[in-house]
Design a protein around this motif. Structure first.
Motif, PDB file in Angstrom:
ATOM      1  N   UNK A 142     -29.200  -4.241  11.759  1.00 31.36           N
ATOM      2  CA  UNK A 142     -30.439  -3.479  11.899  1.00 31.36           C
ATOM      3  C   UNK A 142     -30.774  -3.243  13.370  1.00 31.36           C
ATOM      4  N   UNK A 143     -30.470  -4.219  14.222  1.00 30.74           N
ATOM      5  CA  UNK A 143     -30.710  -4.043  15.654  1.00 30.74           C
ATOM      6  C   UNK A 143     -29.919  -2.853  16.174  1.00 30.74           C
ATOM      7  N   UNK A 144     -28.656  -2.752  15.752  1.00 27.57           N
ATOM      8  CA  UNK A 144     -27.796  -1.657  16.193  1.00 27.57           C
ATOM      9  C   UNK A 144     -28.255  -0.333  15.595  1.00 27.57           C
ATOM     10  N   UNK A 145     -28.608  -0.342  14.310  1.00 24.26           N
ATOM     11  CA  UNK A 145     -28.957   0.902  13.620  1.00 24.26           C
ATOM     12  C   UNK A 145     -30.321   1.441  14.043  1.00 24.26           C
ATOM     13  N   UNK A 146     -31.329   0.559  14.095  1.00 24.20           N
ATOM     14  CA  UNK A 146     -32.699   1.017  14.309  1.00 24.20           C
ATOM     15  C   UNK A 146     -33.221   0.771  15.722  1.00 24.20           C
ATOM     16  N   UNK A 147     -32.679  -0.244  16.421  1.00 23.71           N
ATOM     17  CA  UNK A 147     -33.282  -0.657  17.676  1.00 23.71           C
ATOM     18  C   UNK A 147     -34.521  -1.498  17.415  1.00 23.71           C
ATOM     19  N   UNK A 148     -35.277  -1.802  18.485  1.00 31.84           N
ATOM     20  CA  UNK A 148     -36.459  -2.654  18.310  1.00 31.84           C
ATOM     21  C   UNK A 148     -37.769  -1.903  18.510  1.00 31.84           C
ATOM     22  N   UNK A 149     -37.697  -0.558  18.604  1.00 33.95           N
ATOM     23  CA  UNK A 149     -38.901   0.269  18.737  1.00 33.95           C
ATOM     24  C   UNK A 149     -39.780  -0.227  19.888  1.00 33.95           C
ATOM     25  N   UNK A 150     -39.155  -0.306  21.070  1.00 36.87           N
ATOM     26  CA  UNK A 150     -39.859  -0.720  22.294  1.00 36.87           C
ATOM     27  C   UNK A 150     -40.498  -2.101  22.160  1.00 36.87           C
ATOM     28  N   UNK A 151     -39.776  -3.007  21.528  1.00 34.51           N
ATOM     29  CA  UNK A 151     -40.243  -4.375  21.408  1.00 34.51           C
ATOM     30  C   UNK A 151     -41.209  -4.626  20.275  1.00 34.51           C
ATOM     31  N   UNK A 152     -41.462  -3.632  19.446  1.00 32.13           N
ATOM     32  CA  UNK A 152     -42.426  -3.796  18.358  1.00 32.13           C
ATOM     33  C   UNK A 152     -41.838  -4.525  17.156  1.00 32.13           C
ATOM     34  N   UNK A 153     -40.515  -4.571  17.054  1.00 26.08           N
ATOM     35  CA  UNK A 153     -39.870  -5.252  15.936  1.00 26.08           C
ATOM     36  C   UNK A 153     -38.944  -6.336  16.471  1.00 26.08           C
ATOM     37  N   UNK A 154     -39.112  -7.539  15.966  1.00 21.07           N
ATOM     38  CA  UNK A 154     -38.224  -8.659  16.283  1.00 21.07           C
ATOM     39  C   UNK A 154     -37.385  -8.927  15.040  1.00 21.07           C
TER      40      UNK A 154
END
Length: 217
Positions: free
Chosen positions: A78-90
């Motif tokens: 999920x980190x690779x697919x979506x990213x972290x949305x500027x730190x909003x998702x851990x």
């Protein structure tokens, strides 16, 4: 699961929310204005199938949802697919995935903050481009012994609350009343209906006084 959004969806009132998802500079009260310090929650206790027992302030047609645990490999993907949305998702704390009438989404939180869980709902605007929806968080609480639990969910921004039973367990009205008392949630029981699962015809329909209609799951 944003309980307010799900209840509104089932009631045919789909609404959007402007409540922020976690960022590093927000306090817990920014995320959940109604937050109260309480017992920690073992998020693995949420895994399984649940069905509606009670909702407020609106009574809705019953629905079921399923929660499964995410794997470490999935979270890395999920980190690779979506990213972290500027730190909003851990993603390391997105330990659960929820399947509801609205679709699938993730719960962010490890249960140590009194069962506070943030709803991570991601939409694909076009191929390969994803957007994180702004959704309010919920407080999750589990009561009862394994196999006969009742899950209480309370919206962080209002009086929306719901109770769910772990399928196929079904609580009695007195049991549910006691659980509401323990949870600290004021039940608006006047005229409120308790749902009854269709797949167990031997159970009698349970309802509160002054309400003659029955609604099936």
């Amino acid at each position: 699961m944003n309980i307010k959004c799900v209840i509104n969806f089932v009631f045919l009132y789909v609404t959007s929310f402007n409540s922020p998802v976690t960022t590093s500079n927000l306090t817990i009260y920014d995320i959940c204005p109604l937050y109260k310090k309480g017992a920690s929650l073992n998020v693995q206790d949420l895994v399984g199938s649940w069905m509606t027992v009670y909702t407020q302030p609106k009574a809705v047609d019953c629905f079921k949802f399923h929660i499964r645990a995410t794997t470490e490999l999935e979270r890395e993907q999920y980190i690779v697919r979506y990213g972290d949305f500027n730190g909003r998702v851990d993603w390391s704390s997105c330990l659960l995935q929820v399947e509801t009438p609205l679709g699938k989404h993730f719960l962010q939180g490890n249960g140590t903050e009194s069962g506070l869980m943030e709803n991570i709902i991601i939409t694909e605007e076009k191929y390969g481009e994803y957007t994180l929806q702004n959704q309010s968080a919920d407080i999750w609480m589990v009561f009862g012994r394994r196999g006969s639990e009742v899950l209480m969910i309370r919206d962080c921004y209002g009086d929306t609350a719901a109770a769910f039973a772990r399928a196929p367990y079904w609580p009695t009205a007195p049991e549910l009343s006691a659980i509401f008392h323990r949870s600290g949630i004021a039940a608006q029981t006047h005229g409120r209906l308790l749902c009854e699962p269709q797949d167990n015809p031997t159970r009698q329909h349970v309802h509160t006084e002054n309400h003659q209609h029955k609604r099936n799951c």
